[in-house]
Design a protein around this motif. Structure first.
Motif, PDB file in Angstrom:
ATOM      1  N   LYS A  42      56.082   4.099   0.892  1.00 57.26           N
ATOM      2  CA  LYS A  42      56.857   4.858   1.867  1.00 57.26           C
ATOM      3  C   LYS A  42      56.002   4.991   3.125  1.00 57.26           C
ATOM      4  CE  LYS A  42      59.128   9.309   2.648  1.00 57.26           C
ATOM      5  NZ  LYS A  42      59.689  10.530   2.060  1.00 57.26           N
ATOM      6  N   ILE A  43      56.634   4.899   4.265  1.00 59.03           N
ATOM      7  CA  ILE A  43      55.911   5.001   5.526  1.00 59.03           C
ATOM      8  C   ILE A  43      56.047   6.424   6.068  1.00 59.03           C
ATOM      9  CG2 ILE A  43      55.742   4.136   7.902  1.00 59.03           C
ATOM     10  CD1 ILE A  43      55.030   2.051   5.771  1.00 59.03           C
ATOM     11  N   ILE A  44      54.926   7.067   6.341  1.00 56.13           N
ATOM     12  CA  ILE A  44      54.938   8.396   6.938  1.00 56.13           C
ATOM     13  C   ILE A  44      54.507   8.257   8.404  1.00 56.13           C
ATOM     14  CG2 ILE A  44      54.005  10.755   6.848  1.00 56.13           C
ATOM     15  CD1 ILE A  44      55.583   9.983   4.315  1.00 56.13           C
ATOM     16  N   ARG A  45      55.369   8.699   9.305  1.00 60.68           N
ATOM     17  CA  ARG A  45      55.038   8.572  10.731  1.00 60.68           C
ATOM     18  C   ARG A  45      54.157   9.741  11.185  1.00 60.68           C
ATOM     19  NH1 ARG A  45      60.579   8.418  13.492  1.00 60.68           N
ATOM     20  NH2 ARG A  45      60.930   9.862  11.773  1.00 60.68           N
ATOM     21  N   LEU A  46      53.302   9.451  12.130  1.00 63.34           N
ATOM     22  CA  LEU A  46      52.450  10.488  12.704  1.00 63.34           C
ATOM     23  C   LEU A  46      53.042  10.931  14.036  1.00 63.34           C
ATOM     24  CD1 LEU A  46      48.910   8.945  12.063  1.00 63.34           C
ATOM     25  CD2 LEU A  46      50.254  10.437  10.601  1.00 63.34           C
ATOM     26  N   THR A  47      52.915  12.210  14.318  1.00 61.11           N
ATOM     27  CA  THR A  47      53.377  12.731  15.601  1.00 61.11           C
ATOM     28  C   THR A  47      52.301  12.456  16.652  1.00 61.11           C
ATOM     29  OG1 THR A  47      54.318  14.529  14.318  1.00 61.11           O
ATOM     30  CG2 THR A  47      54.346  14.760  16.720  1.00 61.11           C
ATOM     31  N   ARG A  48      51.085  12.843  16.307  1.00 60.34           N
ATOM     32  CA  ARG A  48      49.997  12.775  17.266  1.00 60.34           C
ATOM     33  C   ARG A  48      48.653  12.983  16.585  1.00 60.34           C
ATOM     34  NH1 ARG A  48      50.640  17.463  21.211  1.00 60.34           N
ATOM     35  NH2 ARG A  48      48.424  17.910  21.099  1.00 60.34           N
ATOM     36  N   GLY A  99      32.041  24.016  17.841  1.00 60.02           N
ATOM     37  CA  GLY A  99      31.892  22.885  18.752  1.00 60.02           C
ATOM     38  C   GLY A  99      31.810  21.531  18.073  1.00 60.02           C
ATOM     39  N   THR A 100      31.819  21.512  16.740  1.00 63.31           N
ATOM     40  CA  THR A 100      31.832  20.225  16.029  1.00 63.31           C
ATOM     41  C   THR A 100      33.133  19.495  16.366  1.00 63.31           C
ATOM     42  OG1 THR A 100      30.487  21.098  14.231  1.00 63.31           O
ATOM     43  CG2 THR A 100      31.838  19.167  13.722  1.00 63.31           C
ATOM     44  N   PRO A 101      33.070  18.197  16.688  1.00 60.79           N
ATOM     45  CA  PRO A 101      34.304  17.508  17.069  1.00 60.79           C
ATOM     46  C   PRO A 101      35.290  17.377  15.918  1.00 60.79           C
ATOM     47  CG  PRO A 101      32.431  15.989  17.144  1.00 60.79           C
ATOM     48  CD  PRO A 101      31.880  17.338  16.842  1.00 60.79           C
ATOM     49  N   LEU A 102      36.542  17.666  16.209  1.00 63.80           N
ATOM     50  CA  LEU A 102      37.611  17.538  15.219  1.00 63.80           C
ATOM     51  C   LEU A 102      38.674  16.609  15.765  1.00 63.80           C
ATOM     52  CD1 LEU A 102      38.476  21.238  14.201  1.00 63.80           C
ATOM     53  CD2 LEU A 102      37.178  19.587  12.854  1.00 63.80           C
ATOM     54  N   LEU A 103      39.279  15.852  14.857  1.00 65.45           N
ATOM     55  CA  LEU A 103      40.503  15.140  15.189  1.00 65.45           C
ATOM     56  C   LEU A 103      41.596  15.826  14.384  1.00 65.45           C
ATOM     57  CD1 LEU A 103      41.502  12.705  16.853  1.00 65.45           C
ATOM     58  CD2 LEU A 103      41.399  11.358  14.755  1.00 65.45           C
ATOM     59  N   GLU A 104      42.558  16.433  15.077  1.00 65.51           N
ATOM     60  CA  GLU A 104      43.679  17.027  14.346  1.00 65.51           C
ATOM     61  C   GLU A 104      44.794  16.006  14.286  1.00 65.51           C
ATOM     62  OE1 GLU A 104      45.026  21.040  15.205  1.00 65.51           O
ATOM     63  OE2 GLU A 104      47.051  20.528  14.547  1.00 65.51           O
ATOM     64  N   ILE A 105      45.159  15.643  13.065  1.00 65.51           N
ATOM     65  CA  ILE A 105      46.142  14.578  12.845  1.00 65.51           C
ATOM     66  C   ILE A 105      47.420  15.227  12.325  1.00 65.51           C
ATOM     67  CG2 ILE A 105      46.603  12.437  11.600  1.00 65.51           C
ATOM     68  CD1 ILE A 105      43.353  12.475  11.221  1.00 65.51           C
ATOM     69  N   VAL A 106      48.491  15.100  13.086  1.00 64.47           N
ATOM     70  CA  VAL A 106      49.736  15.789  12.765  1.00 64.47           C
ATOM     71  C   VAL A 106      50.784  14.773  12.319  1.00 64.47           C
ATOM     72  CG1 VAL A 106      51.511  17.370  13.636  1.00 64.47           C
ATOM     73  CG2 VAL A 106      49.177  17.487  14.541  1.00 64.47           C
ATOM     74  N   SER A 107      51.343  14.990  11.138  1.00 67.60           N
ATOM     75  CA  SER A 107      52.386  14.074  10.651  1.00 67.60           C
ATOM     76  C   SER A 107      53.755  14.610  11.036  1.00 67.60           C
ATOM     77  CB  SER A 107      52.319  13.940   9.132  1.00 67.60           C
ATOM     78  OG  SER A 107      53.003  15.025   8.511  1.00 67.60           O
ATOM     79  N   GLU A 108      54.748  13.728  11.004  1.00 69.91           N
ATOM     80  CA  GLU A 108      56.130  14.167  11.108  1.00 69.91           C
ATOM     81  C   GLU A 108      56.484  14.863   9.782  1.00 69.91           C
ATOM     82  OE1 GLU A 108      58.632  13.568  13.676  1.00 69.91           O
ATOM     83  OE2 GLU A 108      56.755  13.367  14.769  1.00 69.91           O
ATOM     84  N   PRO A 109      57.462  15.784   9.816  1.00 68.47           N
ATOM     85  CA  PRO A 109      57.869  16.411   8.542  1.00 68.47           C
ATOM     86  C   PRO A 109      58.692  15.422   7.723  1.00 68.47           C
ATOM     87  CG  PRO A 109      59.197  17.256  10.362  1.00 68.47           C
ATOM     88  CD  PRO A 109      58.204  16.308  10.959  1.00 68.47           C
TER      89      PRO A 109
END
Lengths: 95, 497
Positions: free
Chosen positions: B134-140, B167-177
């Motif tokens: 199944k493919i899960i799309r990412l928002t951003r 201050g540690t770098p984070l990548l916030e990865i948001v999926s579509e519901p």
């Protein structure tokens, strides 16, 4: 857009600034003056102008990923009101 | 009142099963991945885990007046690397914004994040559930900085603040519901976890908080295309907690809706000890973050040539490798998918088939069955496995050239695993070599037929079952060292003669 006294109290609360009634009234007048100025600027026709996110038309300079800072916690903590075992102590916060 | 230790469901479980058929759970995940840089997102302080409190927090991190943030080139590169790996759009120009809220482990009173113009938009990740993709799309995916840590235990009336993490770098990865159910959410989180490690942008250490999940959970009537009101569950730091928290939360919401209630949008916290979620922020203004572009930071620009350079340095990605395993190695999509679930496993398989110079299916089958099962049983990681790809290749060569039978191979594998010897030595000292001398096998078959005259007669008169018994006798006589096909062939010839 004009602010109400409730808006001012809410903004002050969000910013954790304690203000009394007189200060709220004064802040309301000052903030509404600022909004008046903004309204004037917003009246200018900016059609066809690409919005900027910063007043300077330059881009972010990046630094190399290198550790350049040394441990200065003793110096920084010398002005902290309360310190224990290297930790800053603050009044208890638990959600 | 419920008794201590008993799992408490907000809705009777038997009713729940019926009710659950009528409802559909919808989940979106927000994952915070700490980018594995040496220094922080906006300062030159170190990011190493486990240093004494506040020894890696400089003037910028503790927000002394007059300091200015300068963005880390490597953190930006890693965000771009992720965007390319998921097929997202890399915004040539993105904007840092201030997210304002008050908490003592956030000394500036705002977190530098990205809001309207994130560095990555879109993209997708494939997951496997019940053997189907199944493919899960990412928002951003956007860059931001981590907060410090608050220690609530051990200080009477005080909270201890350690700003090493600030201050540690984070990548916030948001999926579509787009995930329906806890199982899919976990599959997605695992796939994402494998990917960030695969492309080496995050070490994925969940215990140390390098990879943390927030789940947005809502339910809606089955078949509806309108989303229900969601609740956000914060800080799920293991796949197991993620699964249980979602299951609990879905049940809670279905229970409320079945009783004619209304779901209130809120932030909830999962309590692992009680296996339940509970309300965390109820104040309506908790989410009023008053985002605005950070005047301390200019727009972040990423050039086409830089993107091209990052793209050319990407390793072969899991999806591409999966396709190659199917197209070139002839593996099933399912096996190819399993073999590319983690880079370590895939590299192990690559090394194995390189040594075998072929035998892709045999290699895949042994890696996915005996090898993985032994690994799981022993609770080991691939790099800790007592059987190396070189040794496993040695064993599979013996199967491939018919030196040993499949049954003997399993025995050899277990011995390799437990005794740390190579396959050749084990086959030698245990005498497991297949009988390749057909003369000897013919003789054994004749003896078996003579000693089992009744079965031989039964077979001749049409009882197929009797044949299996004779094969069994031959295998017993050879202690499993005969090639079963050869035995079948010889016995049939002799019985019909």
């Amino acid at each position: 857009m004009a602010l109400s006294l409730d808006d001012v109290r809410r903004i002050a609360h969000l910013a954790r600034i304690g203000i009394d009634e007189a200060e709220a009234q004064a802040a309301l007048a000052q903030l509404n003056d600022v909004f008046g100025l903004i309204a004037e600027m917003q009246a200018v026709d900016t059609g066809g102008v690409e919005p900027m996110s910063h007043a300077l038309d330059v881009v972010q300079r990046l630094r190399e990923d290198a550790v350049t800072e040394t441990d200065q916690h003793a110096l920084f903590q010398s002005i902290a009101p309360h310190v224990e075992n290297g930790l800053y102590l603050v009044p208890k916060v638990i959600e | 009142m419920r008794s201590e230790g008993q799992i408490h469901y907000p809705f009777p479980i038997t009713h729940y099963r019926e009710a659950a058929m009528k409802w559909e759970t919808v989940i979106g995940l927000e994952v915070h991945a700490q980018l594995s840089t040496r220094s922080k997102m906006f300062s030159g302080a170190a990011t190493a885990f486990g240093a004494p409190p506040n020894t890696q927090a400089c003037e910028v991190d503790i927000a002394l007046p007059g300091v200015l943030p300068v963005a880390n080139r490597e953190a930006v590169a890693k965000a771009v690397r992720f965007g390319l790996a998921v097929g997202g759009k890399i915004n040539r120009r993105s904007i840092f914004a201030r997210k304002n809220y008050f908490y003592p482990d956030l000394p500036k009173g705002y977190q530098i994040s990205q809001y309207e113009m994130p560095i990555v938009q879109g993209g997708a990740i494939g997951i496997f559930v019940d053997g189907r993709e199944k493919i899960i799309r990412l928002t951003r995916a956007h860059l931001e900085e981590d907060a410090g840590k608050s220690l609530h235990e051990g200080f009477h009336d005080f909270t201890g603040i350690d700003l090493n993490r600030a201050g540690t770098p984070l990548l916030e990865i948001v999926s579509e519901p787009e995930m329906s159910g806890a199982q899919e959410a976990v599959a997605y989180a695992r796939a994402l976890h494998a990917l960030v490690r695969w492309i080496e942008i995050c070490d994925g250490n969940m215990q140390e908080g390098s990879f943390r999940c927030d789940a947005n959970v809502s339910v809606r009537p089955a078949g509806s295309d309108k989303l229900g009101t969601r609740c956000e569950i914060k800080n799920l730091n293991s796949f197991r907690f993620l699964e249980r928290a979602i299951e609990f939360e879905a049940r809670r919401q279905i229970g409320i809706l079945e009783d004619g209630g209304v779901i209130e949008q809120e932030t909830r916290l999962y309590d692992a000890a009680r296996d339940e979620t509970r309300s965390m922020r109820t104040k309506e203004d908790a989410h009023d973050y008053r985002y605005f572009p950070d005047p301390d930071l200019l727009p972040l620009e990423v050039s086409e040539s830089w993107i091209g350079e990052i793209r050319s340095n990407l390793p072969e990605l899991p999806q591409a490798r999966q396709r190659r395993y199917q197209d070139e190695y002839g593996l099933s999509g399912y096996d190819a998918g399993l073999l590319t679930q983690s880079r370590e496993l895939s590299e192990f398989y690559e090394a194995l088939v390189r040594r075998l110079a072929g035998f892709y299916k045999l290699g895949a089958s042994w890696v996915l069955n005996e090898f993985m099962a032994s690994l799981n049983r022993a609770g080991l990681e691939i790099h800790q496995a007592p059987v190396s790809s070189e040794r496993l290749a040695g064993l599979l060569k013996l199967i491939a050239d018919n030196t040993i039978s499949g049954r003997a191979a399993k025995e050899v594998f277990d011995a390799m695993w437990n005794e740390g010897m190579d396959a050749d030595s084990i086959v030698e000292y245990r005498g497991l070599k297949q009988i390749s001398d057909s003369g000897e096998l013919e003789r054994i078959c004749e003896e078996v037929i003579a000693a089992n005259a009744r079965q031989a007669e039964d077979y001749r008169s049409g009882k197929e079952k009797a044949f299996n018994s004779l094969v069994g006798q031959v295998m017993k006589a050879t202690r499993g060292k005969a090639n079963p096909q050869q035995v079948n062939e010889i016995l049939k010839r002799k019985l019909s003669g």
